[in-house]
Design a protein around this motif. Structure first.
Motif, PDB file in Angstrom:
ATOM      1  N   ASN A  43     -19.660 -32.283  23.930  1.00 55.18           N
ATOM      2  CA  ASN A  43     -19.147 -33.772  23.749  1.00 55.18           C
ATOM      3  C   ASN A  43     -18.338 -34.857  24.238  1.00 55.18           C
ATOM      4  O   ASN A  43     -17.650 -35.537  23.419  1.00 55.18           O
ATOM      5  CB  ASN A  43     -17.555 -32.246  23.545  1.00 55.18           C
ATOM      6  N   ASN A  97     -11.246 -32.175  31.382  1.00 56.03           N
ATOM      7  CA  ASN A  97     -11.688 -31.116  30.572  1.00 56.03           C
ATOM      8  C   ASN A  97     -13.113 -30.622  30.794  1.00 56.03           C
ATOM      9  O   ASN A  97     -13.544 -29.979  29.735  1.00 56.03           O
ATOM     10  CB  ASN A  97     -11.053 -31.573  28.848  1.00 56.03           C
ATOM     11  N   ASP A 145     -15.713 -40.098  26.155  1.00 53.84           N
ATOM     12  CA  ASP A 145     -13.813 -40.318  25.460  1.00 53.84           C
ATOM     13  C   ASP A 145     -14.428 -40.362  24.472  1.00 53.84           C
ATOM     14  O   ASP A 145     -14.358 -41.784  24.794  1.00 53.84           O
ATOM     15  CB  ASP A 145     -13.031 -39.880  27.029  1.00 53.84           C
ATOM     16  N   ASP A 147     -13.066 -39.197  21.263  1.00 56.20           N
ATOM     17  CA  ASP A 147     -12.150 -38.927  20.568  1.00 56.20           C
ATOM     18  C   ASP A 147     -10.837 -38.331  21.500  1.00 56.20           C
ATOM     19  O   ASP A 147      -9.928 -37.047  21.078  1.00 56.20           O
ATOM     20  CB  ASP A 147     -12.553 -37.058  20.139  1.00 56.20           C
ATOM     21  N   SER A 149     -10.045 -36.599  24.345  1.00 60.01           N
ATOM     22  CA  SER A 149      -9.855 -35.062  24.631  1.00 60.01           C
ATOM     23  C   SER A 149     -10.594 -34.266  26.032  1.00 60.01           C
ATOM     24  O   SER A 149     -10.054 -33.539  26.058  1.00 60.01           O
ATOM     25  CB  SER A 149     -11.008 -34.296  23.489  1.00 60.01           C
ATOM     26  N   SER A 152      -6.260 -35.258  29.315  1.00 62.44           N
ATOM     27  CA  SER A 152      -4.401 -35.406  29.181  1.00 62.44           C
ATOM     28  C   SER A 152      -4.584 -36.911  28.596  1.00 62.44           C
ATOM     29  O   SER A 152      -3.928 -37.696  30.060  1.00 62.44           O
ATOM     30  CB  SER A 152      -3.230 -34.986  29.219  1.00 62.44           C
TER      31      SER A 152
END
Length: 154
Positions: A43, A97, A145, A147, A149, A152
Motif C-alpha cells: 500500500n 501506519n 502515500d 491515498d 492513509s 493522519s
C-alpha cells in the motif's frame, strides 16, 4: 662555521566540519536518495500503482519522478525553509501506519521527512516519506502515500 637554515614544515590542517555541516539536513548538501529501507507493505510502495489504470499510473509516476529530480537540484536548507506545501515537513516516525523494511533500525523518536508530489488525483496529493541518518545528505525513502492513509493528515 656554516649557518643552519631552518625549513618550515608544511602542516596541513584538516578542518573538522561544524555540527550543522555534519548533520546534512540543515546544510548546503544536496539531497540524494536511497531505497534500502523501502517498506514491503504494498500500500505504501510502488506496488500500489499496479492497482491503477495505465493513464493514472503514468501521471503518478511522472509526478513522482519530476519531484525527485526537483528535490535533487536544491540543498537541504532550501527545502527546509519552504512551506510544507512546496518544501518538507517532518513527522515522528511512530505516526506512520507502516514500517520500513526489517533491515531498518529506526527508533520511534526519529523524524520522517515528507515531500509532496503530484499524482493523477491532482496537485500535491502524493507524499514521499523518508528518513535521514546523520551526517549524510541521503534521504532514505521508506514509502509513499498515494491515498492519504500513511499517517493522519489532520
Amino acid at each position: 662555521m656554516g649557518q643552519k637554515i631552518k625549513l618550515k614544515e608544511n602542516k596541513t590542517k584538516i578542518k573538522k566540519p561544524s555540527q550543522n555541516e555534519s548533520r546534512g539536513c540543515i546544510s548546503e548538501q544536496y539531497p540524494w536518495f536511497s531505497f534500502r529501507y523501502m517498506t514491503q507493505n504494498s500500500n505504501y510502495s510502488l506496488k500500489f500503482l499496479d492497482s491503477l489504470d495505465c493513464s493514472y499510473r503514468e501521471k503518478t509516476l511522472k509526478g513522482l519522478y519530476m519531484r525527485l529530480e526537483e528535490l535533487s537540484k536544491q540543498p537541504w536548507i532550501y527545502w527546509q525553509e519552504k512551506r510544507k506545501s512546496t518544501g518538507t515537513e517532518t513527522i515522528n516516525i511512530d505516526q506512520l501506519n507502516f514500517s520500513a523494511n526489517a533491515d531498518a533500525n529506526f527508533t520511534k523518536d526519529m523524524k520522517a521527512y515528507v515531500f509532496r508530489f503530484d499524482t493523477y488525483q491532482g496537485n500535491n496529493s502524493g507524499r514521499i516519506i523518508g528518513v535521514k541518518l546523520s551526517p549524510c545528505a541521503v534521504l532514505h525513502i521508506i514509502g509513499y502515500d498515494f491515498d492519504f492513509s500513511a499517517y493522519s493528515h489532520g
